[in-house]
Every structure is written in structure tokens, then in C-alpha cells.
Design an enzyme around this catalytic site. Structure first.
Site, PDB file in Angstrom:
ATOM      1  N   GLN A 124       0.840  -1.205   0.000  1.00 33.84           N
ATOM      2  CA  GLN A 124       0.000   0.000   0.000  1.00 33.84           C
ATOM      3  C   GLN A 124       0.871   1.249   0.000  1.00 33.84           C
ATOM      4  OE1 GLN A 124      -2.665  -0.134   3.327  1.00 33.84           O
ATOM      5  NE2 GLN A 124      -3.191   2.006   3.176  1.00 33.84           N
ATOM      6  N   GLY A 125       0.911   1.962  -1.115  1.00 37.18           N
ATOM      7  CA  GLY A 125       1.767   3.146  -1.241  1.00 37.18           C
ATOM      8  C   GLY A 125       0.989   4.431  -1.058  1.00 37.18           C
ATOM      9  N   SER A 159       4.750  -0.985   3.845  1.00 34.94           N
ATOM     10  CA  SER A 159       5.048  -2.269   4.496  1.00 34.94           C
ATOM     11  C   SER A 159       5.348  -3.355   3.468  1.00 34.94           C
ATOM     12  CB  SER A 159       3.870  -2.716   5.366  1.00 34.94           C
ATOM     13  OG  SER A 159       3.695  -1.842   6.441  1.00 34.94           O
ATOM     14  N   GLU A 242      -9.429  -1.220   6.578  1.00 36.57           N
ATOM     15  CA  GLU A 242      -8.207  -1.549   7.317  1.00 36.57           C
ATOM     16  C   GLU A 242      -8.418  -1.343   8.821  1.00 36.57           C
ATOM     17  OE1 GLU A 242      -4.972   0.902   6.013  1.00 36.57           O
ATOM     18  OE2 GLU A 242      -3.457  -0.207   7.145  1.00 36.57           O
TER      19      GLU A 242
HETATM   20  C1  LIG Z   1       3.644  -0.539  11.424  1.00 40.91           C
HETATM   21  C2  LIG Z   1       3.273   0.487  10.390  1.00 40.91           C
HETATM   22  C3  LIG Z   1       2.964   0.092   9.101  1.00 40.91           C
HETATM   23  C4  LIG Z   1       2.642   1.051   8.140  1.00 40.91           C
HETATM   24  N1  LIG Z   1       2.390   0.610   6.862  1.00 40.91           N
HETATM   25  C5  LIG Z   1       2.097   1.529   5.903  1.00 40.91           C
HETATM   26  C6  LIG Z   1       1.869   1.090   4.559  1.00 40.91           C
HETATM   27  O1  LIG Z   1       1.954  -0.102   4.235  1.00 40.91           O
HETATM   28  N2  LIG Z   1       1.576   2.020   3.624  1.00 40.91           N
HETATM   29  C7  LIG Z   1       1.464   3.354   3.923  1.00 40.91           C
HETATM   30  O2  LIG Z   1       1.146   4.136   3.043  1.00 40.91           O
HETATM   31  N3  LIG Z   1       1.704   3.798   5.188  1.00 40.91           N
HETATM   32  C8  LIG Z   1       2.017   2.927   6.179  1.00 40.91           C
HETATM   33  N4  LIG Z   1       2.268   3.348   7.476  1.00 40.91           N
HETATM   34  C9  LIG Z   1       2.304   4.793   7.736  1.00 40.91           C
HETATM   35  C10 LIG Z   1       1.161   5.317   8.598  1.00 40.91           C
HETATM   36  O3  LIG Z   1      -0.046   5.350   7.877  1.00 40.91           O
HETATM   37  C11 LIG Z   1       1.592   6.726   9.075  1.00 40.91           C
HETATM   38  O4  LIG Z   1       2.704   6.541   9.928  1.00 40.91           O
HETATM   39  C12 LIG Z   1       0.490   7.422   9.828  1.00 40.91           C
HETATM   40  O5  LIG Z   1      -0.560   7.771   8.972  1.00 40.91           O
HETATM   41  C13 LIG Z   1       1.021   8.712  10.515  1.00 40.91           C
HETATM   42  O6  LIG Z   1       1.709   9.532   9.616  1.00 40.91           O
HETATM   43  P1  LIG Z   1       3.170  10.078   9.959  1.00 40.91           P
HETATM   44  O7  LIG Z   1       4.002   8.916  10.405  1.00 40.91           O
HETATM   45  O8  LIG Z   1       3.631  10.857   8.800  1.00 40.91           O
HETATM   46  O9  LIG Z   1       2.995  11.021  11.237  1.00 40.91           O
HETATM   47  P2  LIG Z   1       2.542  12.541  11.225  1.00 40.91           P
HETATM   48  O10 LIG Z   1       1.378  12.702  10.326  1.00 40.91           O
HETATM   49  O11 LIG Z   1       3.733  13.380  10.980  1.00 40.91           O
HETATM   50  O12 LIG Z   1       2.060  12.737  12.707  1.00 40.91           O
HETATM   51  C14 LIG Z   1       2.958  13.024  13.809  1.00 40.91           C
HETATM   52  C15 LIG Z   1       2.124  13.231  15.061  1.00 40.91           C
HETATM   53  O13 LIG Z   1       1.281  14.400  14.906  1.00 40.91           O
HETATM   54  C16 LIG Z   1      -0.065  14.052  15.162  1.00 40.91           C
HETATM   55  N5  LIG Z   1      -0.948  14.815  14.261  1.00 40.91           N
HETATM   56  C17 LIG Z   1      -0.746  15.047  12.937  1.00 40.91           C
HETATM   57  N6  LIG Z   1      -1.773  15.755  12.436  1.00 40.91           N
HETATM   58  C18 LIG Z   1      -2.669  15.947  13.448  1.00 40.91           C
HETATM   59  C19 LIG Z   1      -3.938  16.593  13.550  1.00 40.91           C
HETATM   60  N7  LIG Z   1      -4.529  17.169  12.500  1.00 40.91           N
HETATM   61  N8  LIG Z   1      -4.575  16.587  14.761  1.00 40.91           N
HETATM   62  C20 LIG Z   1      -3.994  15.981  15.836  1.00 40.91           C
HETATM   63  N9  LIG Z   1      -2.780  15.380  15.792  1.00 40.91           N
HETATM   64  C21 LIG Z   1      -2.132  15.339  14.619  1.00 40.91           C
HETATM   65  C22 LIG Z   1      -0.165  12.563  14.867  1.00 40.91           C
HETATM   66  O14 LIG Z   1      -1.243  11.960  15.556  1.00 40.91           O
HETATM   67  C23 LIG Z   1       1.192  12.063  15.364  1.00 40.91           C
HETATM   68  O15 LIG Z   1       1.154  11.861  16.755  1.00 40.91           O
HETATM   69  C24 LIG Z   1       2.605   2.438   8.467  1.00 40.91           C
HETATM   70  C25 LIG Z   1       2.909   2.841   9.769  1.00 40.91           C
HETATM   71  C26 LIG Z   1       3.255   1.886  10.731  1.00 40.91           C
HETATM   72  C27 LIG Z   1       3.591   2.352  12.126  1.00 40.91           C
END
Ligand SMILES: Cc1cc2nc3c(=O)[nH]c(=O)nc-3n(C[C@H](O)[C@H](O)[C@H](O)COP(=O)(O)OP(=O)(O)OC[C@H]3O[C@@H](n4cnc5c(N)ncnc54)[C@H](O)[C@@H]3O)c2cc1C
Length: 385
Positions: A124-125, A159, A242
Site C-alpha cells: 500500500q503506497g 510495508s 483496514e
Molecule cells: C507498522 C506500520 C505500518 C505502516 N504501513 C504503511 C503502509 O503499508 N503504507 C502506507 O502508506 N503507510 C504505512 N504506514 C504509515 C502510517 O499510515 C503513518 O505513519 C500514519 O498515517 C502517521 O503519519 P506520519 O508517520 O507521517 O505522522 P505525522 O502525520 O507526521 O504525525 C505526527 C504526530 O502528529 C499528530 N498529528 C498530525 N496531524 C494531526 C492533527 N490534525 N490533529 C492531531 N494530531 C495530529 C499525529 O497523531 C502524530 O502523533 C505504516 C505505519 C506503521 C507504524
């Protein structure tokens, strides 16, 4: 899932299906994982084995390679797997639902049977370095050139991309339109020229995450899923499935640990501090709430309701249950902090599960984002200024 059966108007053949599956499982047990075998390779073998028995895609129509049964049949099999401490069916359900809702008939027939059979492995990209929670802010572009697109950008946290053949990719096809109408979805073969997959090693020793670099990658129009600019609803449908509590087998897996904790609270009553025994009680309550909630979701699905923003409740409940459970279990069974967890990381299996449980409040959208969705889309509360 629970000792007390709930009446969903169960199909008469459900008990029989469970019995047949248990008998099949006794004859086709979980294969041994090789000493150096990566988890995804092992799970892929397991997927193929389940598929060969006809146990994958139970609620997917037969024309797309499924069994043409109901959600309840699918949930029952996931439940049996979790209760048998076997890994669930690899999580393809949410991708399959997205394809069933958005792909053309020709695409469904091309991709779904191979996805269910494990012949094509998908990743999933969606997320990017600057677009996780704010997915609509993604900057990967797909620029149309006649009958094809040229894609440029970077994806992150993809992932197991290094074990996948296809990627459900989101990219911006129109930079001038509002974000939610300018994103399109594609099925990108990962062996295409211009795609670089770079795995990243996580704290638990696993190399689940990947970076995906896309440099002038050509994608055919026939590989676009749904209409141009319709990628946002597809993405929201995908994440709603999901986040759903069903189909995962997680709940019955939690049930095994809750039972283990319950026994420890009873048998080691004088040894465990009161505070810890109370915490076991909270685990039990969280679990029972989740079971009741999942029963309601099953009934809704059977009534024809598709997954939507309400799935954010499921995700929050699962996260709370899972994180409290593994945290409590490590305090009750501290000896399981040590040993070989089987994935090359330090620590025992329970410790590995504990570490992964910390990610539950991030993957599939963080807990803060789930609360935002509930506030805005389910309860209709106004945004803070
Ligand atoms: C085990 C694992 C597997 C994953 N697999 C995939 C995958 O296969 N494909 C894929 O596309 N992605 C994948 N992800 C990514 C996942 O979807 C993102 O990590 C997640 O959406 C958070 O985005 P970010 O890491 O950029 O954090 P950020 O968006 O930078 O967030 C940082 C912090 O700020 C908070 N925050 C941000 N915006 C707000 C808001 N508006 N209000 C309140 N708080 C806020 C967040 O809650 C978080 O605590 C995976 C993540 C994990 C941990």
C-alpha cells in the site's frame, strides 16, 4: 470470539464450516518457519496453504476467485485462526474491498483472483515523508502523457514492498484541483523501470518498512483504478476496511492472552500486587467491549452496510485493548522479556508482540486522527479555529 453466541440469524452452515475448517487445520497445520526465513515469506506460504484449502476470500464472489459466502463466514474463519494461535489470513481484505468497489470489471477479474491466491502480493503506497496524517497533502505526481502517466515522487512506510509485486499507489494527477479531487489510484508493478525499493530496519529487528522512490515511472491508463481524480474515495474506503475490527483474527488472539492473564490472576492471587490484578480486570473489560462492538459491526455488515468513518471507533478500541494487554502481560510474565522472539530481535515472543503493539496507535492512521474523524465525520462537531 465469545462464549455466548449472539444471534445474527447465523446461516445454518456456519457451525459446519467451523468444524470443517478445524478438521482441515488438523490435517494441514501451520508450517514450520525456517530459521532465517523472513516473516512475510513464511506468511506467504501460509496464505498459499489456506488458499489451496479454499479458506481465503470467503466473502468475495466466486467470479473473482472467492468463495461467494457471507461476512459471517469470513469472520468465523478469522476467529478460528486467532483462537488456534495461528497467524490470520494475510491482510488483503481491505485491498480486495477497495478493488471490488472501485476497479473496472476487467480489472477485478485480472487482479482479484491472483491477489486472493497469493500469486500477486500487494503493498500500500499511500504515506509520504511529508504526508502521513495529512494524506491529502501528498506530493507524488502522475502526469498524463497521452495514453499513459509519468510518476515522480517518494513513498514512505510502505510495508513489505520488497516482498510485493504490485503497489496500490496514490498520486496527484492534477496540481490545480482541490486535494480531494486531484488524487488518482494506480496498480503499479514494482519491477517497472524507475522504481527503487529501499527497506528500513525497525527497532524490533524487522524490516517491514520501505521507502519507495519513483523516478519517471511509466504507468498505463489501464493500470489506473477508477476514474481519474477518484483516488481519494478509494483511499478512504481502503483505510475504513483496514481499521475495521472484523476479518483480522486479532480479537480471538487477544482472547487467548486475556484468558492466560485471568488464570494468572486467579492462581497467583497472593503473589500479584492488587494494582496489577486490577489492570488485568481492565484488560478483561476492554476485551469484552471490543467483542460486543465487533458483534455489532458484523450485524451491520450482514445488513449490507459498508465500512465508513465509524471504523475509527474500531481502530481506537483495538489499539486500547492491544496496548494495555501486552503491557500488562509483560508485567505479569516478566520472564518473557528475554529469549529469542524468532525475528532476530532481542527478547521473547511476548516482548516482540509488545513492541509491535506500540505501532497500533500509528499505523492505519494515528489515534489522534481517529478522534478527529469521529469528532468531525461521525459526530458532526465543528472544527477548532
Ligand atoms: C507498522 C506500520 C505500518 C505502516 N504501513 C504503511 C503502509 O503499508 N503504507 C502506507 O502508506 N503507510 C504505512 N504506514 C504509515 C502510517 O499510515 C503513518 O505513519 C500514519 O498515517 C502517521 O503519519 P506520519 O508517520 O507521517 O505522522 P505525522 O502525520 O507526521 O504525525 C505526527 C504526530 O502528529 C499528530 N498529528 C498530525 N496531524 C494531526 C492533527 N490534525 N490533529 C492531531 N494530531 C495530529 C499525529 O497523531 C502524530 O502523533 C505504516 C505505519 C506503521 C507504524
Amino acid at each position: 470470539m465469545n462464549d455466548t453466541p449472539l444471534d445474527f440469524g447465523d446461516p445454518a452452515d456456519l457451525d459446519d464450516l467451523r468444524r470443517r475448517f478445524r478438521a482441515w487445520l488438523a490435517e494441514h497445520p501451520l508450517p514450520e518457519r525456517g530459521a532465517d526465513e523472513p516473516l512475510p515469506t513464511f506468511l506467504h506460504r501460509w496464505h498459499r496453504q489456506l488458499h489451496s484449502g479454499g479458506w481465503v476470500g470467503l466473502d468475495v464472489p466466486q467470479v473473482y476467485g472467492g468463495q461467494g459466502l457471507s461476512t459471517l463466514h469470513q469472520v468465523a474463519i478469522s476467529d478460528e485462526l486467532g483462537a488456534g494461535a495461528a497467524p490470520g489470513i494475510p491482510r488483503i481484505g481491505y485491498l480486495a474491498h477497495a478493488l471490488m468497489e472501485f476497479a473496472s470489471e476487467e480489472q477485478r477479474q485480472r487482479w482479484l483472483p491472483r491477489m486472493l491466491a497469493g500469486e500477486d502480493v500487494w503493498c500500500q503506497g499511500f504515506s509520504e515523508p511529508g504526508a502521513g496524517s495529512d494524506l491529502a497533502g501528498m506530493s507524488t505526481t502522475a502526469t498524463r502523457e497521452g495514453d499513459h502517466y509519468i510518476v515522480n515522487g517518494q513513498k514512505l512506510w510502505t510495508s513489505y514492498a520488497q516482498y510485493s509485486g504490485l503497489c496500490l499507489l496514490l498520486a496527484r494527477t492534477d496540481r490545480s484541483a482541490p486535494a480531494h479531487t486531484s488524487i488518482s489510484a494506480f496498480a503499479l508493478p514494482l519491477d517497472r523501470a524507475g522504481v527503487t525499493v529501499r527497506p528500513l530496519r525497525a527497532a524490533n529487528g524487522d524490516d517491514e518498512f520501505c521507502e519507495l522512490f519513483l523516478d519517471d515511472v511509466r504507468i498505463e491508463e489501464s493500470e489506473r483504478i477508477g476514474a481519474e481524480g477518484n483516488g481519494w474515495p478509494l483511499a478512504m474506503t481502503t483505510v475504513s476496511y483496514e481499521r475495521n475490527a472484523l476479518d483480522t483474527g486479532h480479537i480471538s488472539k487477544y482472547g487467548l492472552l486475556v484468558e492466560r492473564l485471568r488464570r494468572a490472576a486467579r492462581d497467583r492471587r497472593d503473589e500479584l500486587p492488587d494494582g496489577l490484578r486490577s489492570e488485568i480486570g481492565r484488560c478483561f473489560v476492554d476485551y469484552e467491549v471490543l467483542v460486543a462492538h465487533a458483534a455489532r459491526r458484523t450485524a451491520e455488515r450482514l445488513a449490507g452496510r459498508t465500512a465508513g468513518p465509524e471504523s475509527s471507533y474500531d481502530k481506537l478500541l483495538m489499539t486500547r485493548t492491544e496496548q494495555r494487554l501486552y503491557e500488562t502481560a509483560l508485567r505479569v510474565f516478566p520472564e518473557e522479556l528475554f529469549g529469542d522472539g524468532g525475528n532476530g530481535a532481542e527478547g521473547g515472543e511476548l516482548f516482540g508482540e509488545y513492541l509491535y503493539s506500540r505501532a497500533a496507535s500509528v499505523y492505519g492512521g494515528t489515534s489522534q486522527i481517529q478522534r478527529n474523524i469521529i469528532a468531525k465525520q461521525v459526530l458532526g462537531l465543528p472544527s477548532a479555529r
